[in-house]
Design a protein around this motif. Structure first.
Motif, short mmCIF file in Angstrom:
data_model
loop_
_atom_site.label_atom_id
_atom_site.label_comp_id
_atom_site.label_asym_id
_atom_site.label_seq_id
_atom_site.Cartn_x
_atom_site.Cartn_y
_atom_site.Cartn_z
N PHE A 1 0.81 -1.21 0.00
CA PHE A 1 0.00 0.00 0.00
C PHE A 1 0.85 1.27 0.00
N GLY A 2 2.16 1.11 0.03
CA GLY A 2 3.04 2.28 0.03
C GLY A 2 3.30 2.85 1.40
N ILE A 3 3.10 2.05 2.44
CA ILE A 3 3.34 2.50 3.81
C ILE A 3 4.71 1.98 4.25
N ILE A 4 5.66 2.88 4.40
CA ILE A 4 7.01 2.51 4.77
C ILE A 4 7.17 2.61 6.29
N ARG A 5 7.01 3.82 6.79
CA ARG A 5 6.99 4.07 8.23
C ARG A 5 5.67 4.75 8.54
N LEU B 1 1.97 8.10 2.94
CA LEU B 1 2.09 7.18 1.82
C LEU B 1 3.30 7.48 0.96
N HIS B 2 3.93 6.40 0.47
CA HIS B 2 5.01 6.47 -0.50
C HIS B 2 4.59 5.64 -1.71
N ALA B 3 5.54 5.39 -2.59
CA ALA B 3 5.25 4.54 -3.74
C ALA B 3 4.92 3.13 -3.26
#
Length: 525
Positions: free
Chosen positions: A256-260, A265-267
């Motif tokens: 879903f583009g959730i890094i931290r 949101l990210h890619a």
């Protein structure tokens, strides 16, 4: 200005709004209400319209001093105000501040807490979820289903297949992999894969193919329940291989583009990036397969495992990517997609007393000002929020509500194990899910690991290898500084024990094992 806080309805387009610091004032409001700011019609500075000048100067001076002290206090504190952020996650789940206006020794306030817990327990019911159709899953994740085939290579225990290589054979296939940016270690692994990539390609009818694999088994939960220790021991088995990273969190977050959690949101990580994490063991499976072919049998006994403690419980991102206009509960869960792709997958969950799990979770993720009293206050705040959520929604809706979960200072919902177990068993067979207790694992690791080996159909080990696996020191134990804080307050333990009791009873019934009651009188069947 007087502010009342309640949970905000999630909206994907609000992800990039500024963080809004807000002090919490408790007032009975609906969970789905919006942030309400009330302004008094009367001007708050009207009493200063005609004061004597000396008094005015004195007042302004005192006000300035107070303001500077308060500003210094807030700037130096990490958790004194509620951060309202549209991001569905945060690195630190314990962010609701507020010193609660009650005395821990007050009988009247304890009666209030008991009443709230009673209200929650009275609403506990375990309903069946509505399963989605396969066509709806494919419609919502078409690329996922276009990459992973419906059938895997015969003769392999692990689910693998051959994928035709597109583009230049000499190009770096990992150049755009987002996992490669994680750390120096992950970058080094992907660099090794790049250098050895070409020699593992297979040529068939003038076309190059690469082997791809999914995990044979998933360690799915729960956090602070011993998943790291189980992972570290299991990876020592000669027939077990694991991912480059212990916790890819792809199913729950990265796709879903959730890094931290704190960064929005990210890619989105494509499924190809996730599959790349299994390339190293996939090459080993291929080498074993080719070696056995020369010996007359095309087989491989190697299996791959993946261990993300969020897989079992974290479905928070659904509201941001799937239509939720008519349903309060998620239309899809992680297990729906895994089952559609891997109906034969195996899963391992390791659990512990949810009361102890919550305190360990608090100590591990809490950054500062940790104490048994602070933990008690955060538990009380979370119980009030849970009670408020149940006034409008079902338990399942509250468990999977991202806004509600973000607002709770401690993660009460993670300890509601039966809610997640039932939803996993709604699509997978009981024989595909092994549920362990951390207490049993810590007491006798040899017996615990034998259960795991038997569940995964792994072969016998030499005494030396078995001793290496079972006698190694425990992983990821509590830090000394946290141990020095001591146990939680007896009152907190009693409250949490009563809160989790109906969920534990249902869990023990479903698993046919009274030890999951987590009481001294329960028997292990």
């Amino acid at each position: 200005m007087h502010c009342k806080y309640s949970l905000l309805s999630p909206a994907a387009e609000e992800y990039h709004k500024r963080l809004l610091p807000l002090q919490m004032v408790y007032a009975p409001m609906g969970v789905s209400a919006v942030l309400e700011v009330q302004r008094d019609a009367q001007q708050p500075w009207a009493f200063l319209s005609c004061p004597r000048r000396p008094k005015l100067y004195s007042f302004l001076f005192g006000f300035t001093v107070v303001f500077l002290i308060m500003a210094s206090y807030f700037l130096s504190s990490e958790r004194k105000g509620l951060l309202l952020t549209p991001s569905p996650y945060r690195d630190d789940p314990f962010v609701i501040p507020a010193t609660l206006p009650f005395n821990l020794s007050s009988i009247r306030d304890y009666a209030h807490i008991r009443q709230v817990v009673h209200q929650i327990v009275s609403k506990v019911e375990f309903s069946h979820r509505k399963l989605p159709e396969l066509d709806n899953l494919v419609h919502n994740e078409p690329h996922l289903f276009s990459v992973i085939p419906r059938h895997f290579l015969p003769g392999l225990k692990n689910p693998c297949w051959y994928e035709q290589l597109q583009g230049n054979v000499s190009a770096n296939p990992y150049q755009k992999n987002l996992y490669a940016r994680y750390s120096r270690q992950s970058h080094a692994v992907f660099d090794f894969l790049r250098r050895s990539f070409r020699k593992h390609l297979q040529l068939h009818k003038g076309k190059f193919y690469r082997i791809r694999c999914l995990p044979y088994f998933y360690i799915i939960g729960q956090p602070k329940c011993g998943t790291t220790d189980l992972y570290d021991r299991l990876r020592l088995h000669p027939d077990v291989r694991v991912t480059t990273l212990k916790e890819p969190h792809w199913w729950t977050r990265k796709r879903f583009g959730i890094i931290r959690p704190s960064e929005g949101l990210h890619a989105r990580y494509p499924v190809e990036d996730y599959l790349d994490l299994f390339d190293l063991p996939a090459h080993q499976i291929q080498d074993q397969l080719l070696a056995n072919i020369t010996g007359g049998s095309a087989q491989s006994t190697i299996i791959i495992g993946e261990a993300s403690a969020s897989t079992m419980w974290d479905n928070n991102a659904w509201a941001y990517f799937y239509d939720n206009s008519t349903e309060a509960e998620p239309p899809f869960l992680i297990q729906d997609f895994i089952h559609a792709l891997q109906p034969e997958a195996q899963f391992i969950a390791i659990l512990r007393d949810p009361v102890e799990r919550l305190y360990s979770d608090y100590l591990y993720f809490g950054m500062s000002n940790k104490s048994s009293e602070d933990f008690h206050e955060k538990v009380w705040e979370s119980l009030q929020l849970f009670d408020a959520c149940l006034q409008d929604f079902s338990i399942r809706a509250c468990v999977y509500n991202s806004t509600f979960n973000n607002a709770m200072p401690v993660r009460l919902q993670v300890g509601l194990y039966i809610m997640y177990i039932l939803d996993w068993l709604s699509v997978f067979g009981r024989d595909q899910l092994l549920v362990l207790r951390l207490e049993d694992h810590a007491a006798d690791r040899k017996v615990s690991m034998h259960k795991v080996f038997q569940f995964l159909h792994l072969g016998p080990l030499s005494e030396q290898k078995e001793a290496e696996i079972t006698k190694r020191p425990a992983s990821n134990t509590r830090k000394l500084a946290d141990k020095n804080l001591g146990p939680m307050l007896p009152l907190t333990r009693e409250i949490l024990t009563n809160f989790y009791a109906p969920f534990n009873r249902k869990l023990a019934t479903v698993l046919h094992d009274d030890s999951f009651l987590w009481n001294k009188n329960s028997s292990h069947t």
